[in-house]
Write a protein that holds these residues in place. Structure first.
Motif, PDB file in Angstrom:
ATOM      1  N   GLU A 185       0.608  -1.347   0.098  1.00  0.00           N
ATOM      2  CA  GLU A 185       0.046  -0.424  -0.459  1.00  0.00           C
ATOM      3  C   GLU A 185       1.206   1.478   0.348  1.00  0.00           C
ATOM      4  O   GLU A 185       0.414   2.383  -0.693  1.00  0.00           O
ATOM      5  CB  GLU A 185      -0.663  -0.175   0.991  1.00  0.00           C
ATOM      6  CG  GLU A 185      -2.208  -1.190   0.927  1.00  0.00           C
ATOM      7  CD  GLU A 185      -3.041  -0.974   2.671  1.00  0.00           C
ATOM      8  OE1 GLU A 185      -3.001  -0.014   3.135  1.00  0.00           O
ATOM      9  OE2 GLU A 185      -3.554  -1.814   2.817  1.00  0.00           O
ATOM     10  N   SER A 186       1.819   1.313   0.144  1.00  0.00           N
ATOM     11  CA  SER A 186       2.974   2.679   0.228  1.00  0.00           C
ATOM     12  C   SER A 186       3.483   2.290  -0.926  1.00  0.00           C
ATOM     13  O   SER A 186       4.447   3.249  -0.867  1.00  0.00           O
ATOM     14  CB  SER A 186       3.629   1.937   1.103  1.00  0.00           C
ATOM     15  OG  SER A 186       5.118   0.821   1.152  1.00  0.00           O
ATOM     16  N   SER A 187       3.261   1.687  -1.743  1.00  0.00           N
ATOM     17  CA  SER A 187       4.174   1.661  -3.214  1.00  0.00           C
ATOM     18  C   SER A 187       3.257   2.502  -3.559  1.00  0.00           C
ATOM     19  O   SER A 187       1.939   2.220  -4.228  1.00  0.00           O
ATOM     20  CB  SER A 187       4.597   0.549  -3.511  1.00  0.00           C
ATOM     21  OG  SER A 187       5.190   0.844  -4.881  1.00  0.00           O
ATOM     22  N   PRO A 188       4.203   4.230  -3.939  1.00  0.00           N
ATOM     23  CA  PRO A 188       3.061   4.568  -4.802  1.00  0.00           C
ATOM     24  C   PRO A 188       3.506   4.469  -6.618  1.00  0.00           C
ATOM     25  O   PRO A 188       4.801   3.869  -6.677  1.00  0.00           O
ATOM     26  CB  PRO A 188       4.121   5.887  -4.605  1.00  0.00           C
ATOM     27  CG  PRO A 188       5.491   5.779  -4.187  1.00  0.00           C
ATOM     28  CD  PRO A 188       5.397   4.412  -3.601  1.00  0.00           C
ATOM     29  N   TYR A 189       2.354   5.450  -7.565  1.00  0.00           N
ATOM     30  CA  TYR A 189       2.499   5.298  -9.034  1.00  0.00           C
ATOM     31  C   TYR A 189       4.140   5.211  -8.981  1.00  0.00           C
ATOM     32  O   TYR A 189       4.578   4.200 -10.386  1.00  0.00           O
ATOM     33  CB  TYR A 189       1.758   5.555  -9.577  1.00  0.00           C
ATOM     34  CG  TYR A 189       2.026   6.887 -10.253  1.00  0.00           C
ATOM     35  CD1 TYR A 189       2.815   7.619 -11.133  1.00  0.00           C
ATOM     36  CD2 TYR A 189       1.738   8.354  -9.000  1.00  0.00           C
ATOM     37  CE1 TYR A 189       3.231   8.953 -11.543  1.00  0.00           C
ATOM     38  CE2 TYR A 189       2.472   9.322  -9.086  1.00  0.00           C
ATOM     39  CZ  TYR A 189       2.640  10.112 -10.677  1.00  0.00           C
ATOM     40  OH  TYR A 189       3.628  11.147 -10.241  1.00  0.00           O
ATOM     41  N   LEU A 190       4.824   6.252  -9.228  1.00  0.00           N
ATOM     42  CA  LEU A 190       6.166   6.575  -9.535  1.00  0.00           C
ATOM     43  C   LEU A 190       6.876   5.943  -9.263  1.00  0.00           C
ATOM     44  O   LEU A 190       8.087   6.085  -9.974  1.00  0.00           O
ATOM     45  CB  LEU A 190       6.152   8.243  -9.008  1.00  0.00           C
ATOM     46  CG  LEU A 190       6.246   7.564  -7.548  1.00  0.00           C
ATOM     47  CD1 LEU A 190       8.127   7.837  -6.763  1.00  0.00           C
ATOM     48  CD2 LEU A 190       6.430   9.532  -7.290  1.00  0.00           C
ATOM     49  N   CYS A 191       6.770   4.931  -8.410  1.00  0.00           N
ATOM     50  CA  CYS A 191       8.706   4.081  -8.573  1.00  0.00           C
ATOM     51  C   CYS A 191       7.757   3.531 -10.037  1.00  0.00           C
ATOM     52  O   CYS A 191       9.929   2.977 -10.551  1.00  0.00           O
ATOM     53  CB  CYS A 191       8.285   3.208  -7.558  1.00  0.00           C
ATOM     54  SG  CYS A 191       8.014   3.656  -6.553  1.00  0.00           S
ATOM     55  N   ILE A 192       7.267   3.626 -11.143  1.00  0.00           N
ATOM     56  CA  ILE A 192       7.893   2.282 -12.446  1.00  0.00           C
ATOM     57  C   ILE A 192       7.739   2.636 -13.383  1.00  0.00           C
ATOM     58  O   ILE A 192       8.784   2.586 -14.101  1.00  0.00           O
ATOM     59  CB  ILE A 192       6.182   1.665 -13.032  1.00  0.00           C
ATOM     60  CG1 ILE A 192       5.114   3.190 -13.340  1.00  0.00           C
ATOM     61  CG2 ILE A 192       5.234   0.742 -11.460  1.00  0.00           C
ATOM     62  CD1 ILE A 192       3.969   3.092 -13.658  1.00  0.00           C
ATOM     63  N   ASN A 193       8.478   4.687 -13.310  1.00  0.00           N
ATOM     64  CA  ASN A 193       8.929   5.372 -14.158  1.00  0.00           C
ATOM     65  C   ASN A 193      10.229   5.298 -14.057  1.00  0.00           C
ATOM     66  O   ASN A 193      10.761   5.263 -15.520  1.00  0.00           O
ATOM     67  CB  ASN A 193       8.481   6.760 -13.927  1.00  0.00           C
ATOM     68  CG  ASN A 193       7.278   7.071 -13.709  1.00  0.00           C
ATOM     69  OD1 ASN A 193       6.482   6.840 -14.556  1.00  0.00           O
ATOM     70  ND2 ASN A 193       6.719   8.150 -13.402  1.00  0.00           N
ATOM     71  N   CYS A 194      10.919   4.501 -13.567  1.00  0.00           N
ATOM     72  CA  CYS A 194      12.358   4.253 -14.131  1.00  0.00           C
ATOM     73  C   CYS A 194      12.180   2.467 -14.365  1.00  0.00           C
ATOM     74  O   CYS A 194      13.717   2.242 -15.267  1.00  0.00           O
ATOM     75  CB  CYS A 194      13.096   4.204 -12.497  1.00  0.00           C
ATOM     76  SG  CYS A 194      13.585   5.849 -12.047  1.00  0.00           S
ATOM     77  N   HIS A 195      11.243   1.668 -13.883  1.00  0.00           N
ATOM     78  CA  HIS A 195      11.476   0.025 -14.094  1.00  0.00           C
ATOM     79  C   HIS A 195      11.124  -0.058 -15.959  1.00  0.00           C
ATOM     80  O   HIS A 195      11.378  -1.083 -16.255  1.00  0.00           O
ATOM     81  CB  HIS A 195      11.278  -0.724 -13.403  1.00  0.00           C
ATOM     82  CG  HIS A 195      11.760  -0.566 -11.675  1.00  0.00           C
ATOM     83  ND1 HIS A 195      12.638  -1.518 -11.401  1.00  0.00           N
ATOM     84  CD2 HIS A 195      11.907   0.576 -10.776  1.00  0.00           C
ATOM     85  CE1 HIS A 195      13.414  -1.308  -9.991  1.00  0.00           C
ATOM     86  NE2 HIS A 195      12.636   0.524 -10.287  1.00  0.00           N
ATOM     87  N   ILE A 196      10.124   1.214 -16.267  1.00  0.00           N
ATOM     88  CA  ILE A 196       9.221   0.811 -17.396  1.00  0.00           C
ATOM     89  C   ILE A 196       9.110   2.666 -18.087  1.00  0.00           C
ATOM     90  O   ILE A 196       8.119   3.589 -17.241  1.00  0.00           O
ATOM     91  CB  ILE A 196       7.973   0.357 -17.672  1.00  0.00           C
ATOM     92  CG1 ILE A 196       7.101   0.389 -16.074  1.00  0.00           C
ATOM     93  CG2 ILE A 196       8.377  -1.240 -17.399  1.00  0.00           C
ATOM     94  CD1 ILE A 196       5.714   0.084 -16.354  1.00  0.00           C
ATOM     95  N   PRO A 197      10.334   3.219 -18.258  1.00  0.00           N
ATOM     96  CA  PRO A 197      10.375   4.061 -18.352  1.00  0.00           C
ATOM     97  C   PRO A 197       9.263   5.449 -19.445  1.00  0.00           C
ATOM     98  O   PRO A 197       9.247   5.791 -19.555  1.00  0.00           O
ATOM     99  CB  PRO A 197      11.641   4.788 -19.102  1.00  0.00           C
ATOM    100  CG  PRO A 197      12.473   3.336 -18.018  1.00  0.00           C
ATOM    101  CD  PRO A 197      11.817   2.387 -18.404  1.00  0.00           C
ATOM    102  N   LEU A 198       8.897   3.924 -20.708  1.00  0.00           N
ATOM    103  CA  LEU A 198       8.123   4.745 -21.433  1.00  0.00           C
ATOM    104  C   LEU A 198       6.727   4.387 -21.464  1.00  0.00           C
ATOM    105  O   LEU A 198       5.803   3.608 -20.986  1.00  0.00           O
ATOM    106  CB  LEU A 198       7.978   4.011 -22.757  1.00  0.00           C
ATOM    107  CG  LEU A 198      10.406   3.805 -23.460  1.00  0.00           C
ATOM    108  CD1 LEU A 198       9.953   2.707 -24.998  1.00  0.00           C
ATOM    109  CD2 LEU A 198       9.832   4.905 -23.771  1.00  0.00           C
TER     110      LEU A 198
END
Length: 397
Positions: A90-103
């Protein structure tokens, strides 16, 4: 009668005013995305001459590059089991994915803003161009080489069958640091502490070597079969060397050099056995370990009797220690700076004649077992590799 009408009108008017005040008080303000790590790379059209943005498509011509990338941690950036476990929290925000799937093409939703600036309340809309297969490739060729609907390269060749543009500045270490230097306090319990870029800038190799010099070793080869040899770079993106999945092949770089002291083959009773192991950050342009704050080196010196039973063991650790709850706080940090060295000592005085074995081991660890258990990570997810392993046979006469 007229008074009643006036009173009724006043009540209705007051009600309307109160309702408008209520709406104003409860109205949500949409904040725009302002920080680079809050946003994905905007949607990219497929460059003319290509059929898709997939690494597999690139690999049809750039065969070696594709094979190398498949062995890289970049190719596992999305499917990484620890990352997927973190995303479910629950503490994981959406923005963490922007480095792991940048496109943006890789992301199911397009985030256009934040309700009242809250990262846990992103304003989302369905992405009509979402490509599930592309998502599984994590950080792929297009993540770095496609912008403005063209393939960015270092030469801008006109021989390519697809649209190209020369931009070596864009493909410089600045691109690496855009993800590998994410340092921010997102919330009290969520901290990004990836400071490799800052460590490199503060170190002795800044201005001489960069990320590409070490992690994308230069080589002379054909970039595409039949086009002739030229300068190229290996695309393993060699890093820790700890595979993301058990049995997976990977390429690692070891920043440490090991300098063990001499151990005699025989000692007298009550003669002290002394051993030193010097570790030096001799090869890395940043601190070691670097990146994820949960990484560490484990140093073990264990004395065994002739039956393999432990007589005495000494353990040490190089790495950071954090407290994550109720607020994220760094407790310790003894990472090695570039060119820094540290010596670990072991001493034991035998009291009887016997045969002994001194086992010395250094492991490079992704995270500890406690964290792995918390994230429900099983044996499929390797936690460490061994980078130094020596055994010394000793006879006490």
């Amino acid at each position: 009668m007229q008074k009643k009408i006036v009173y009724l009108s006043l009540i209705v008017f007051a009600g309307i005013v109160a309702y408008q005040v209520f709406l104003k008080a409860t109205e949500k303000e949409i904040h725009p995305l302002t920080k680079s790590w809050e946003k994905a790379v905007p949607h990219q059209q497929i460059p003319k001459g290509l059929a898709s943005l997939s690494a597999e498509q690139c690999g049809a011509c750039h065969v070696k590059h594709y094979e190398e990338w498949q062995h890289s941690t970049h190719s596992h950036a999305w499917t990484d089991l620890q990352f997927q476990a973190e995303l479910k929290k629950e503490s994981s925000p959406y923005l963490c994915i922007n480095c792991h799937i940048p496109l943006q093409n890789q992301q199911e939703f397009i985030v256009t803003g934040l309700v009242d600036g809250d990262i846990y309340q992103p304003v989302k809309e369905k992405n009509p161009h979402f490509d599930k297969k592309l998502q599984q490739e994590g950080i792929n060729c297009a993540s770095c080489h496609v912008r403005d609907n063209v393939v960015i390269g270092s030469t801008g060749t006109t021989k390519a069958p697809h649209a190209t543009r020369k931009d070596p500045v864009f493909l410089s270490e600045k691109l690496c640091i855009s993800c590998h230097n994410a340092n921010a306090v997102v919330t009290s319990t969520l901290v990004c502490s990836f400071e490799t870029g800052d460590e490199w800038k503060a170190g002795p190799y800044y201005g001489q070597k960069n990320c590409i010099s070490c992690h994308m070793e230069p080589t002379k080869r054909e970039v595409v079969a039949g086009f002739g040899e030229r300068l190229s770079h290996l695309h393993y993106f060699a890093g820790s060397g700890i595979p993301k999945v058990k049995g997976a092949k990977t390429k690692g770089l070891n920043g440490l050099a090991f300098y063990p002291s001499k151990v005699e083959k025989s000692y007298a009773v009550n003669q002290e056995i002394v051993y030193h192991l010097k570790l030096k950050n001799e090869f890395a342009g940043h601190r070691v370990p670097s990146g994820d704050p949960e990484r560490f080196f484990g140093i073990s010196m264990e004395l065994l009797d002739e039956n393999g039973k432990t007589i005495v063991q000494k353990t040490d650790r190089i790495g950071e220690k954090w407290e994550w709850y109720p607020a994220a706080k760094k407790l310790e940090d003894n990472n090695l700076n570039p060119k820094e060295e540290r010596t670990f000592a072991f001493a034991y005085k035998p009291t009887k004649k016997q045969k002994l074995t001194l086992a010395v081991k250094v492991t490079k660890n992704r995270l500890d077992q406690k964290s792995a258990d918390y994230n429900k990570l099983d044996e499929r997810y390797p936690l460490f590799i061994t980078v130094f392993d020596e055994k010394y046979a000793i006879e006490v006469r």
